[in-house]
Design a protein around this motif. Structure first.
Motif, PDB file in Angstrom:
ATOM      1  N   TYR A  97       0.833  -1.194   0.000  1.00  0.00           N
ATOM      2  CA  TYR A  97       0.000   0.000   0.000  1.00  0.00           C
ATOM      3  C   TYR A  97       0.869   1.244   0.000  1.00  0.00           C
ATOM      4  N   ASN A  98       0.311   2.284  -0.565  1.00  0.00           N
ATOM      5  CA  ASN A  98       0.917   3.610  -0.496  1.00  0.00           C
ATOM      6  C   ASN A  98       0.459   4.272   0.804  1.00  0.00           C
ATOM      7  N   ASP A 110      -3.283   5.212   1.545  1.00  0.00           N
ATOM      8  CA  ASP A 110      -4.250   4.298   0.943  1.00  0.00           C
ATOM      9  C   ASP A 110      -5.185   3.715   2.001  1.00  0.00           C
ATOM     10  N   GLN A 135       7.588   3.626   5.498  1.00  0.00           N
ATOM     11  CA  GLN A 135       7.923   2.639   4.469  1.00  0.00           C
ATOM     12  C   GLN A 135       8.560   1.413   5.112  1.00  0.00           C
ATOM     13  N   TYR A 184       4.734   1.565   1.117  1.00  0.00           N
ATOM     14  CA  TYR A 184       5.750   2.361   0.438  1.00  0.00           C
ATOM     15  C   TYR A 184       5.293   3.812   0.404  1.00  0.00           C
ATOM     16  N   ASP A 185       6.261   4.702   0.305  1.00  0.00           N
ATOM     17  CA  ASP A 185       5.999   6.138   0.325  1.00  0.00           C
ATOM     18  C   ASP A 185       6.418   6.728  -1.018  1.00  0.00           C
ATOM     19  N   PRO A 186       5.489   7.211  -1.840  1.00  0.00           N
ATOM     20  CA  PRO A 186       5.865   7.744  -3.157  1.00  0.00           C
ATOM     21  C   PRO A 186       6.759   8.970  -3.084  1.00  0.00           C
ATOM     22  N   GLN A 229      12.198   3.434  -4.577  1.00  0.00           N
ATOM     23  CA  GLN A 229      11.235   3.183  -5.643  1.00  0.00           C
ATOM     24  C   GLN A 229      11.931   2.920  -6.964  1.00  0.00           C
TER      25      GLN A 229
END
Length: 852
Positions: free
Chosen positions: A220-221, A224, A305, A326-328, A334
């Protein structure tokens, strides 16, 4: 598995490769190794097979039957064969009296879809009763709110203590989920479960455990929503306790608890406002069937993250699952390039909008975006990067038009042929690349974009919907290229099969997939072989498949109508010294070998005693020509330069009659014919007055290393093992410049010992043979004569330098170049066919493009 005589037994499985019109054969053996029964099952298009018959509603619906008179109990073995493969399985047949339950209960299947009919069968084992109470319960969610469907009814019991009930599942989405059937009598209760899903073929049952827990995604981001669901495997002896929740503890992958920070607002643990920091827990309440579900948001101030573990507690039951976050905005972990389009499927006239970002690790080099269209056309443009972010848009043309290409026919006339590969519809590939990183994504332009939001993994079409049996069917399609994970290269072959309306396989081949995901094949129809009817085209690329169909009309018969010869010439008028192309065919296909042709002045040729002769005693031209398998023949007749002006006749004599065609020899051709010409004619017009600049020929034949720049592009394809290789040629747009095909080079590599058994054949899209060993090919042997490597060949109205190494060598090579130094190869498709019988070959080719 264990069965009793009253329970249905269903055989199911799958095959890895489908053999057309081949059935799976199975045999059932009892514990004494005696054959009990046998049968056949045909796999479906996905390779799956089952003995279940949905059109019967009794015990034999399952397909596997055991005689209930003095049955033999123990282990039964089923052996199935398909092609050369064999597989086996077994089950145990037990007496019904050994079952401990007072009531036997089962469904005909475990998994259903909307609209299916569930057949519930059972038996009262202890005592006979007139009826049983049946309750069907489904628990489902409206959002995250639990709902319950509860159906109650009475079911009559037959004289042998058995009962049966059918329930048709409504076609509504909220009827998806888990169901429980509960049967009760005054002295006992039992139950069984079944599930309803969208696609039973892809359903995988969750591991059987007293308590299960899972998430809707594996990662998931931050920000989310995460849906947590699970089930308490309840039973009559261990029912779900009303009001008792499943406690879910959130921890990091190393086991340390995640702390919910203090907040003036509501705490994630549901403890109210103004609470202190505490371990993060959730609560979910099971429904009547034991299912539970809860949705939570992943906030940035709690989750970072990394990997996390959810642990569910229900009484003394424990279950775990894991997920990652995860962290955009964190670019350290990434992908180097992250990009996406606003939609996946578009219609004509719409705008494709792409946005993306770059990792700080990708360096500062420039980035290029390359768009590959379904027709193979390419648009390339530099990307403007602003603080690691970029965007790009492209307007899809408002009208999907079909292009046309000029194909040179065997009658020396240019015929217009539809080229469907120029259509806008299809799959587009976007490649974003630099010296250090690259990524690709796809979108699709569809005729009906409202009906689909996901890209079709495969598409196929024919250039027309109806053909006659002398046509060439041009089939093209597109796939999303997939990488072979083990070999690290793209899978490049599509399997194509054509079946008649009677289910017989008419054609089968493999097509090569180019870098843009396109594939093309040409199928030459033959009268008598392709009967009138509808033909279905099936294609498969890995697990994706697509199909289309077309109709064929065979105007040729084999036994009725007047038998005659139709004959014609390519023009009406000629100059002395020109060549007349004479073609003819029978009105229908018969077994005939040759035709006798005589040519002379129309007022001089007569037939006497079955022979064509001159009544004035002049010398006539006589020749014998063979018919091909389609009942056709052709002949090139060169008019003598001393021929008299006047009308001439062509007499064709066959066992069933004499037939004529006529032409005229004139002093001057009409204006419309003055520039037509043919291979033996030199046009006296512009080319004579303004001599063209000739191409400077290379010193070799075949692919060579070429220096590219702003004025030249070179595309290469290598290690192609298939027997038919289509090479579509057309203009390309790159960085605001247009490039045109200038030179086509090919090389075939064969194994030692196969030099004389494998050859190249190069043809135009309409079947005109340019290079090959057939007598109708323009080049049939090596063009090398001492220091001269190339031969001048006229193809339609254009002259080419053609170089060919000839046969009998391990490296068979060719090059095709326009004579005019400023000339280019016309748009269209060239086909290379490797004439072989199972030998291993590798074909390489390159196309050079120039800008003008």
């Amino acid at each position: 598995p264990t069965y009793t005589i009253s329970q249905p037994i269903t055989l199911q499985g799958n095959v890895s490769q489908i053999i057309p019109l081949k059935a799976v054969t199975y045999k059932l053996y009892d514990p004494k190794k005696s054959l009990v029964s046998q049968g056949t099952i045909f796999p479906d298009s996905q390779g799956r097979f089952t003995s279940f018959n949905p059109y019967q509603q009794h015990l034999s619906t399952s397909g596997i039957m055991i005689n209930n008179v003095n049955p033999i109990y123990g282990v039964y073995t089923i052996i199935a064969t398909y092609g050369g493969a064999t597989a086996s399985t077994s089950f145990v047949l037990v007496p019904e009296v050994i079952q401990n339950s007072a009531i036997s209960l089962s469904t005909d299947k475990q998994v259903y879809t909307l609209g299916d009919t569930v057949t519930i069968t059972g038996r009262t084992n202890k005592a006979w009763v007139a009826s049983v109470n049946l309750e069907i319960v489904q628990a489902y969610y409206a959002g995250v709110v639990a709902q319950t469907l509860d159906i109650k009814t009475l079911v009559n019991v037959a004289g042998d203590s058995t009962f049966s009930y059918q329930y048709t599942i409504p076609g509504k989405p909220d009827r998806l989920g888990t169901y429980r059937a509960i049967v009760s009598v005054p002295y006992a209760t039992t139950e069984t479960d079944f599930v309803v899903v969208e696609n039973p073929d892809t359903y995988q049952a969750a591991p059987s455990s007293p308590l299960s827990i899972t998430t809707d995604n594996s990662s998931y981001n931050v920000g989310d929503s995460m849906l947590i669901s699970g089930k308490v495997a309840q039973s009559i002896t261990t029912p779900v306790i009303t009001g008792v929740s499943v406690k879910i503890l959130v921890a990091s992958s190393n086991g340390s608890a995640i702390i919910s920070a203090s907040n003036v607002g509501p705490n994630l643990s549901g403890a109210g406002e103004g609470v202190q920091a505490a371990p993060l827990t959730f609560s979910a309440y099971p429904d009547k069937n034991g299912n539970f579900q809860i949705k939570q948001t992943i906030p940035r101030n709690v989750f970072h993250q990394g990997d996390y573990v959810l642990t569910g507690f229900y009484g003394n039951l424990i279950a775990k699952t894991s997920f990652s976050v995860y962290d955009p905005l964190d670019t350290s972990f990434q992908e180097p390039i992250v990009a996406s389009t606003d939609k996946k499927v578009y219609g004509v006239g719409e705008t494709v909008k792409l946005n993306g970002k770059l990792s700080s690790l990708t360096g500062t080099s420039s980035f290029t975006l390359t768009l590959t269209k379904p027709d193979g056309g390419v648009i390339s443009t530099p990307l403007q990067i602003n603080n690691g972010l970029f965007s790009w848009s492209w307007d899809i043309p408002s009208t999907a038009t079909t292009g046309y290409s000029s194909i040179i026919g065997t009658d020396r006339k240019s015929v217009v042929t539809v080229n469907t590969s120029a259509n806008l519809y299809g799959i587009y590939r976007i490649l974003i690349s630099s010296a250090y990183a690259k990524t690709e994504l796809f979108f699709q332009v569809s005729q009906n974009p409202q009906q689909s939001t996901e890209i079709s993994p495969m598409a196929i079409e024919a250039d027309k919907t109806e053909y006659v049996s002398t046509d060439v069917v041009k089939i093209s399609g597109q796939v999303i290229p997939q990488i072979n994970a083990a070999a690290k290269y793209a899978n490049t072959m599509v399997q194509i099969m054509i079946y008649s309306d009677k289910g017989q396989q008419s054609y089968r081949t493999d097509a090569s997939v180019d870098a843009g995901g396109q594939f093309h094949i040409s199928v030459l129809l033959r009268p008598g072989m392709w009967k009138t009817g509808t033909y279905k085209v099936y294609s498969q690329y890995l697990t994706a498949n697509a199909k289309t169909d077309f109709k064929v009309t065979d105007p040729f018969t084999t036994s009725s109508g007047k038998l005659q010869v139709f004959m014609t010439t390519d023009h009406d008028k000629y100059l002395p010294g020109q060549t007349v192309l004479i073609t003819g065919r029978t009105s229908y296909i018969i077994s005939i070998d040759t035709v006798d042709i005589t040519i002379g002045q129309a007022n001089d040729v007569i037939i006497s005693e079955g022979q064509a002769m001159s009544k004035k005693g002049n010398s006539l031209s006589h020749v014998t020509r063979p018919f091909d398998q389609l009942g056709s023949f052709s002949y090139d007749y060169t008019i003598p330069t001393t021929a008299s002006i006047g009308n001439y006749t062509v007499v064709a004599q066959v066992p069933f009659g004499v037939y004529n065609a006529f032409f005229e020899v004139v002093n001057q051709l009409p204006s419309q014919n003055a520039t037509q010409g043919n291979e033996t004619q030199v046009s006296p017009t512009n080319e004579t007055q303004n001599p063209q600049q000739l191409t400077i020929l290379p010193s070799t034949i075949g692919p060579t290393q070429k220096s590219t720049g702003l004025s030249m592009l070179v595309e290469k394809a290598s290690r192609i093992s298939s027997a038919l290789i289509p090479i579509p040629l057309g203009e390309k747009s790159v960085a605001n410049k247009t490039y045109y095909p200038r030179e086509l080079d090919g090389l075939l590599r064969v194994n030692p010992g196969d030099e004389n058994n494998v050859n190249i054949k190069v043809s135009l899209y309409d079947g005109t043979c340019i290079i090959g060993q057939d007598s109708n090919c323009k080049v049939t042997q090596s063009t090398i004569r001492g220091n001269v490597l190339y031969q001048i060949i006229k193809v339609g109205n254009q002259d080419f330098f053609i170089g060919y190494s000839g046969t009998g060598v391990r490296l068979e090579q060719f090059s095709i170049i326009p004579i005019n130094a400023n000339g280019v190869i016309s748009d269209g498709q060239w086909d290379v066919e490797i004439m072989k019988k199972g030998q291993t070959t590798r074909f390489y080719y390159q196309v050079s493009y120039v800008s003008q």
